[in-house]
Design a protein around this motif. Structure first.
Motif, PDB file in Angstrom:
ATOM      1  N   GLY A   1      24.595 -56.993  33.133  1.00 42.54           N
ATOM      2  CA  GLY A   1      23.494 -56.041  33.099  1.00 42.54           C
ATOM      3  C   GLY A   1      22.411 -56.393  32.095  1.00 42.54           C
ATOM      4  O   GLY A   1      21.524 -55.586  31.826  1.00 42.54           O
ATOM      5  N   GLU A   2      22.473 -57.615  31.563  1.00 40.53           N
ATOM      6  CA  GLU A   2      21.463 -58.049  30.592  1.00 40.53           C
ATOM      7  C   GLU A   2      21.434 -59.564  30.488  1.00 40.53           C
ATOM      8  O   GLU A   2      22.406 -60.237  30.823  1.00 40.53           O
TER       9      GLU A   2
ATOM     10  N   PRO B   1      17.744 -56.152  28.744  1.00 39.75           N
ATOM     11  CA  PRO B   1      18.392 -55.447  29.854  1.00 39.75           C
ATOM     12  C   PRO B   1      17.743 -55.826  31.186  1.00 39.75           C
ATOM     13  O   PRO B   1      16.533 -56.047  31.260  1.00 39.75           O
TER      14      PRO B   1
ATOM     15  N   THR C   1      17.006 -54.021  33.489  1.00 41.43           N
ATOM     16  CA  THR C   1      16.003 -53.017  33.854  1.00 41.43           C
ATOM     17  C   THR C   1      14.608 -53.416  33.384  1.00 41.43           C
ATOM     18  O   THR C   1      13.618 -52.872  33.861  1.00 41.43           O
ATOM     19  N   LYS C   2      14.515 -54.364  32.461  1.00 39.22           N
ATOM     20  CA  LYS C   2      13.216 -54.838  31.965  1.00 39.22           C
ATOM     21  C   LYS C   2      12.704 -56.050  32.735  1.00 39.22           C
ATOM     22  O   LYS C   2      11.621 -56.547  32.463  1.00 39.22           O
TER      23      LYS C   2
ATOM     24  N   THR D   1      12.919 -58.005  41.951  1.00 45.83           N
ATOM     25  CA  THR D   1      14.255 -57.819  41.373  1.00 45.83           C
ATOM     26  C   THR D   1      15.283 -57.406  42.419  1.00 45.83           C
ATOM     27  O   THR D   1      16.453 -57.799  42.312  1.00 45.83           O
ATOM     28  N   GLN D   2      14.884 -56.643  43.415  1.00 44.31           N
ATOM     29  CA  GLN D   2      15.851 -56.226  44.437  1.00 44.31           C
ATOM     30  C   GLN D   2      16.308 -57.394  45.308  1.00 44.31           C
ATOM     31  O   GLN D   2      17.272 -57.262  46.066  1.00 44.31           O
TER      32      GLN D   2
END
Length: 169
Positions: A19-20, A108, A110-111, A160-161
């Motif tokens: 996750g990172e 992360p 998410t970034k 990203t997806q």
């Protein structure tokens, strides 16, 4: 601040599991004050392209290191574009790599804004560049030309997806 992080497909798979991107410290490439001063006539897009290109060069070296360690890594350069706070990136003083920054913390997923990767058609040139890298580092002009051949390939952009699809390819 947009930071371009060199990577490989196996390292990207590990980052997805964790996750990172990490562990810290991480080396990345960004539009730094030194890069802006050196490339004064460039606009933001051109400066970001320079940073992306530097990260792609570093990805080639990461790929060579992975293979030297016995990691089965496809011959495709990978660069991850991430948004980090400016305070998280510390620019270096190396005039040869004006875009280089150090990140003191893991990033992360998410970034992550996007992933840039060689098209499959670039594989032969990336393989040749990997083989020529040691001689290029020793100053062999023909080997440097071969390494530069990998740079003739533009990295493809992926959202990203699309990362799971990249890891399956």
């Amino acid at each position: 601040m947009r930071v371009y992080l060199p990577c490989t497909l196996p390292a990207l798979a590990t980052a997805v599991k964790l996750g990172e991107l990490g562990p810290a410290p991480l080396t990345g490439y960004a539009v730094t004050p030194a890069l802006t001063e050196w490339y004064a006539s460039g606009d933001t897009e051109e400066l970001e392209y320079v940073a992306l290109t530097e990260a792609a060069r570093a990805s080639l070296r990461m790929l060579a290191a992975d293979r030297a360690d016995g990691v089965q890594a496809p011959a495709r350069r990978v660069v991850i574009a991430a948004e980090v706070p400016e305070s998280a990136a510390r620019a270096g003083a190396d005039l040869e790599e004006r875009a280089r920054v150090r990140l003191a913390q893991a990033v992360p997923l998410t970034k992550v804004a996007a992933v840039h990767i060689d098209d499959v058609e670039a594989t032969a040139d990336v393989e040749a560049a990997l083989a020529a890298l040691p001689a290029a580092d020793e100053g062999d002009d023909d080997a440097r030309f071969t390494v530069d051949g990998a740079e003739a390939h533009e990295l493809m952009w992926y959202a990203t997806q699309e990362i799971p699809d990249l890891l399956r390819s």
